[in-house]
Design a protein around this motif. Structure first.
Motif, short mmCIF file in Angstrom:
data_model
loop_
_atom_site.label_atom_id
_atom_site.label_comp_id
_atom_site.label_asym_id
_atom_site.label_seq_id
_atom_site.Cartn_x
_atom_site.Cartn_y
_atom_site.Cartn_z
N LEU A 7 0.81 -1.22 0.00
CA LEU A 7 0.00 0.00 0.00
C LEU A 7 0.85 1.27 0.00
N ASN A 8 2.14 1.13 0.19
CA ASN A 8 3.02 2.29 0.23
C ASN A 8 3.07 3.01 -1.12
N SER A 9 2.90 2.29 -2.20
CA SER A 9 3.02 2.91 -3.52
C SER A 9 1.68 3.34 -4.11
N SER A 10 0.59 2.67 -3.72
CA SER A 10 -0.72 3.05 -4.27
C SER A 10 -1.83 2.39 -3.47
N SER A 11 -3.04 2.93 -3.63
CA SER A 11 -4.18 2.27 -3.01
C SER A 11 -4.53 1.04 -3.83
N LEU A 12 -5.11 0.05 -3.17
CA LEU A 12 -5.45 -1.20 -3.84
C LEU A 12 -6.80 -1.70 -3.36
N SER A 13 -7.52 -2.33 -4.26
CA SER A 13 -8.76 -3.01 -3.89
C SER A 13 -8.42 -4.24 -3.07
N PHE A 14 -9.42 -4.84 -2.46
CA PHE A 14 -9.21 -6.05 -1.68
C PHE A 14 -8.57 -7.13 -2.58
N ARG A 15 -9.16 -7.35 -3.74
CA ARG A 15 -8.64 -8.37 -4.66
C ARG A 15 -7.24 -8.03 -5.15
N GLY A 16 -7.00 -6.75 -5.45
CA GLY A 16 -5.67 -6.33 -5.89
C GLY A 16 -4.62 -6.54 -4.81
N LEU A 17 -4.98 -6.23 -3.59
CA LEU A 17 -4.07 -6.45 -2.47
C LEU A 17 -3.82 -7.93 -2.26
N GLN A 18 -4.86 -8.71 -2.37
CA GLN A 18 -4.73 -10.16 -2.23
C GLN A 18 -3.78 -10.72 -3.29
N GLU A 19 -3.90 -10.27 -4.52
CA GLU A 19 -3.02 -10.73 -5.59
C GLU A 19 -1.58 -10.32 -5.34
N ARG A 20 -1.36 -9.10 -4.89
CA ARG A 20 0.00 -8.62 -4.63
C ARG A 20 0.64 -9.35 -3.45
N ARG A 31 -6.08 -9.04 8.86
CA ARG A 31 -4.93 -8.14 8.88
C ARG A 31 -5.35 -6.70 8.58
N ILE A 32 -6.26 -6.53 7.63
CA ILE A 32 -6.73 -5.18 7.33
C ILE A 32 -7.44 -4.58 8.54
N LYS A 33 -8.22 -5.39 9.23
CA LYS A 33 -8.90 -4.91 10.45
C LYS A 33 -7.88 -4.48 11.50
N GLN A 34 -6.80 -5.26 11.67
CA GLN A 34 -5.77 -4.91 12.64
C GLN A 34 -5.10 -3.59 12.26
N LEU A 35 -4.71 -3.46 11.00
CA LEU A 35 -4.02 -2.25 10.56
C LEU A 35 -4.94 -1.03 10.58
N THR A 36 -6.23 -1.25 10.37
CA THR A 36 -7.21 -0.17 10.47
C THR A 36 -7.38 0.26 11.92
N ALA A 37 -7.49 -0.71 12.83
CA ALA A 37 -7.61 -0.41 14.26
C ALA A 37 -6.39 0.34 14.78
N ALA A 38 -5.22 0.05 14.19
CA ALA A 38 -3.98 0.71 14.58
C ALA A 38 -3.83 2.07 13.88
N GLU A 39 -4.82 2.45 13.08
CA GLU A 39 -4.85 3.72 12.35
C GLU A 39 -3.72 3.86 11.34
N LEU A 40 -3.35 2.74 10.72
CA LEU A 40 -2.30 2.75 9.69
C LEU A 40 -2.88 2.60 8.29
N VAL A 41 -4.09 2.04 8.19
CA VAL A 41 -4.75 1.80 6.91
C VAL A 41 -6.19 2.29 7.01
N PHE A 42 -6.72 2.79 5.90
CA PHE A 42 -8.14 3.14 5.86
C PHE A 42 -8.72 2.78 4.51
N THR A 43 -10.04 2.78 4.44
CA THR A 43 -10.74 2.42 3.21
C THR A 43 -11.19 3.67 2.49
N THR A 44 -11.00 3.69 1.17
CA THR A 44 -11.48 4.77 0.33
C THR A 44 -12.33 4.17 -0.78
N SER A 45 -12.86 5.01 -1.63
CA SER A 45 -13.63 4.50 -2.78
C SER A 45 -12.71 3.76 -3.75
N GLU A 46 -11.41 4.01 -3.66
CA GLU A 46 -10.43 3.36 -4.53
C GLU A 46 -9.91 2.05 -3.93
#
Length: 109
Positions: A38-51, A63-78
């Motif tokens: 995610l450091n280089s670009s936002s990714l969809s769930f499927r895109g992140l899974q593939e990467r 993992r996304i829930k953990q990183l969101t709770a830690a305020e390191l990741v958030f969800t956007t329309s992208e």
């Protein structure tokens, strides 16, 4: 599985010191890889899974829930994106990457 956060008991430390919480969080399988991707670009769930080499959807969701709770990741329309705090962490790790490259050179000799 709870999210490691400052001022809480975490693996390897009962003091709640923030540095131990971040080491615990990033040391959990896939968390650092997700941050890296995610450091280089936002990714969809499927895109992140593939990467992330096709990790299971349930693990990625956890993992996304953990990183969101830690305020390191958030969800956007992208898709998923690093927060300012997440970007700051990745920038803070740059000197460690440089050190690791030096270490690799020394160990390879």
């Amino acid at each position: 599985m709870t999210t490691p956060l400052p001022r809480q008991l975490v693996r390897g430390s009962s003091s709640g010191v923030a540095i131990m919480a971040v080491f615990d969080l990033l040391g959990r399988k896939w968390n650092m890889r997700i941050m890296w991707e995610l450091n280089s670009s936002s990714l969809s769930f499927r895109g992140l899974q593939e990467r992330c080499d096709g990790m299971s959807p349930s693990v990625l969701n956890t993992r996304i829930k953990q990183l969101t709770a830690a305020e390191l990741v958030f969800t956007t329309s992208e898709g998923y994106k690093l927060t300012e705090l997440g970007l700051s962490l990745m920038n803070t790790l740059n000197p460690l990457r440089e050190w690791a490259a030096e270490w690799e050179d020394k160990v390879a000799k």
